[in-house]
Design a protein around this motif. Structure first.
Motif, PDB file in Angstrom:
ATOM      1  N   ALA A  80      -3.881  -6.216 -34.466  1.00  0.00           N
ATOM      2  CA  ALA A  80      -2.597  -5.811 -35.295  1.00  0.00           C
ATOM      3  C   ALA A  80      -2.272  -7.418 -36.307  1.00  0.00           C
ATOM      4  CB  ALA A  80      -1.463  -5.718 -34.475  1.00  0.00           C
ATOM      5  N   ILE A  81      -2.546  -8.495 -35.628  1.00  0.00           N
ATOM      6  CA  ILE A  81      -2.068  -9.622 -36.459  1.00  0.00           C
ATOM      7  C   ILE A  81      -3.324  -9.701 -37.402  1.00  0.00           C
ATOM      8  CG2 ILE A  81      -2.455 -12.104 -36.273  1.00  0.00           C
ATOM      9  CD1 ILE A  81      -1.768 -11.972 -33.502  1.00  0.00           C
ATOM     10  N   LYS A  83      -4.603  -7.253 -39.199  1.00  0.00           N
ATOM     11  CA  LYS A  83      -4.200  -6.253 -40.271  1.00  0.00           C
ATOM     12  C   LYS A  83      -2.990  -6.681 -41.064  1.00  0.00           C
ATOM     13  CE  LYS A  83      -2.574  -1.347 -40.393  1.00  0.00           C
ATOM     14  NZ  LYS A  83      -2.134  -0.231 -39.499  1.00  0.00           N
ATOM     15  N   VAL A  84      -2.011  -7.388 -40.399  1.00  0.00           N
ATOM     16  CA  VAL A  84      -0.943  -7.923 -41.051  1.00  0.00           C
ATOM     17  C   VAL A  84      -1.337  -8.887 -42.018  1.00  0.00           C
ATOM     18  CG1 VAL A  84       1.328  -9.169 -40.767  1.00  0.00           C
ATOM     19  CG2 VAL A  84       0.887  -7.319 -39.224  1.00  0.00           C
ATOM     20  N   ILE A  85      -2.150  -9.769 -41.586  1.00  0.00           N
ATOM     21  CA  ILE A  85      -2.521 -10.890 -42.358  1.00  0.00           C
ATOM     22  C   ILE A  85      -3.422 -10.565 -43.646  1.00  0.00           C
ATOM     23  CG2 ILE A  85      -4.254 -12.902 -42.555  1.00  0.00           C
ATOM     24  CD1 ILE A  85      -3.338 -13.503 -39.778  1.00  0.00           C
ATOM     25  N   SER A  86      -4.205  -9.148 -43.492  1.00  0.00           N
ATOM     26  CA  SER A  86      -5.081  -8.838 -44.476  1.00  0.00           C
ATOM     27  C   SER A  86      -4.000  -8.114 -45.432  1.00  0.00           C
ATOM     28  CB  SER A  86      -5.923  -7.484 -44.041  1.00  0.00           C
ATOM     29  OG  SER A  86      -5.509  -6.643 -43.432  1.00  0.00           O
ATOM     30  N   ARG A  87      -3.044  -7.513 -45.073  1.00  0.00           N
ATOM     31  CA  ARG A  87      -2.033  -6.776 -45.881  1.00  0.00           C
ATOM     32  C   ARG A  87      -1.450  -7.868 -46.976  1.00  0.00           C
ATOM     33  NH1 ARG A  87       1.245  -2.284 -42.641  1.00  0.00           N
ATOM     34  NH2 ARG A  87      -0.527  -0.729 -42.491  1.00  0.00           N
ATOM     35  N   THR A  88      -0.999  -9.001 -46.283  1.00  0.00           N
ATOM     36  CA  THR A  88      -0.133  -9.921 -47.129  1.00  0.00           C
ATOM     37  C   THR A  88      -1.231 -11.013 -47.820  1.00  0.00           C
ATOM     38  OG1 THR A  88      -0.369 -11.591 -45.324  1.00  0.00           O
ATOM     39  CG2 THR A  88       1.441 -10.102 -45.471  1.00  0.00           C
ATOM     40  N   SER A  89      -2.389 -11.216 -47.715  1.00  0.00           N
ATOM     41  CA  SER A  89      -3.262 -11.929 -48.344  1.00  0.00           C
ATOM     42  C   SER A  89      -4.528 -11.422 -48.973  1.00  0.00           C
ATOM     43  CB  SER A  89      -3.690 -13.240 -47.367  1.00  0.00           C
ATOM     44  OG  SER A  89      -4.512 -12.829 -46.255  1.00  0.00           O
ATOM     45  N   LYS A  90      -4.657 -10.334 -48.447  1.00  0.00           N
ATOM     46  CA  LYS A  90      -5.732  -9.245 -49.438  1.00  0.00           C
ATOM     47  C   LYS A  90      -7.197  -9.842 -48.725  1.00  0.00           C
ATOM     48  CE  LYS A  90      -2.875  -6.959 -51.495  1.00  0.00           C
ATOM     49  NZ  LYS A  90      -2.025  -6.169 -50.849  1.00  0.00           N
ATOM     50  N   GLN A  99      -1.883 -19.554 -45.671  1.00  0.00           N
ATOM     51  CA  GLN A  99      -0.537 -19.279 -44.703  1.00  0.00           C
ATOM     52  C   GLN A  99      -0.695 -20.090 -43.508  1.00  0.00           C
ATOM     53  OE1 GLN A  99      -0.486 -15.185 -44.643  1.00  0.00           O
ATOM     54  NE2 GLN A  99       0.957 -14.793 -46.204  1.00  0.00           N
TER      55      GLN A  99
END
Length: 102
Positions: A80-81, A83-90, A99
């Protein structure tokens, strides 16, 4: 009956692969897989020693089942972490993430 040394050799190989993955790989998913390999090698050692060095009152299977449960929860939270990081920083390359710097 399979000798204890065979279990220990397989656990050592799994542990070596996990350490290699932690030290060389930069992808977050590969790091998670490496941590899983380390945990599986520890579980294999626990089961092997519980089978060959029987101590009354101490069973290896409940300990390993608890460890597998902890590993599943850890994997879910870590995915989950990531996934969130990949959404924000690609990216999921840990060296390219800005970040996480303090």
């Amino acid at each position: 009956m399979i000798p204890l040394i065979y279990y220990l050799i397989v656990a050592m190989i799994l542990f070596g692969i996990g350490i290699y993955g932690l030290s060389v790989k930069r992808n977050a998913m590969r790091l998670l897989f490496s941590i899983e390999m380390l945990m599986n090698s520890a579980n294999l050692n626990i089961l092997a020693f519980a089978r060959y060095l029987y101590v009354p009152g101490i069973e290896g299977q409940p300990i390993v089942l608890f460890s597998i449960t902890i590993a599943a929860v850890e994997a879910a939270v870590a995915l989950a972490i990531v996934k969130v990081i990949s959404r924000t920083s690609k990216t999921i390359d840990l060296h390219e993430l800005k970040q996480l710097k303090g």
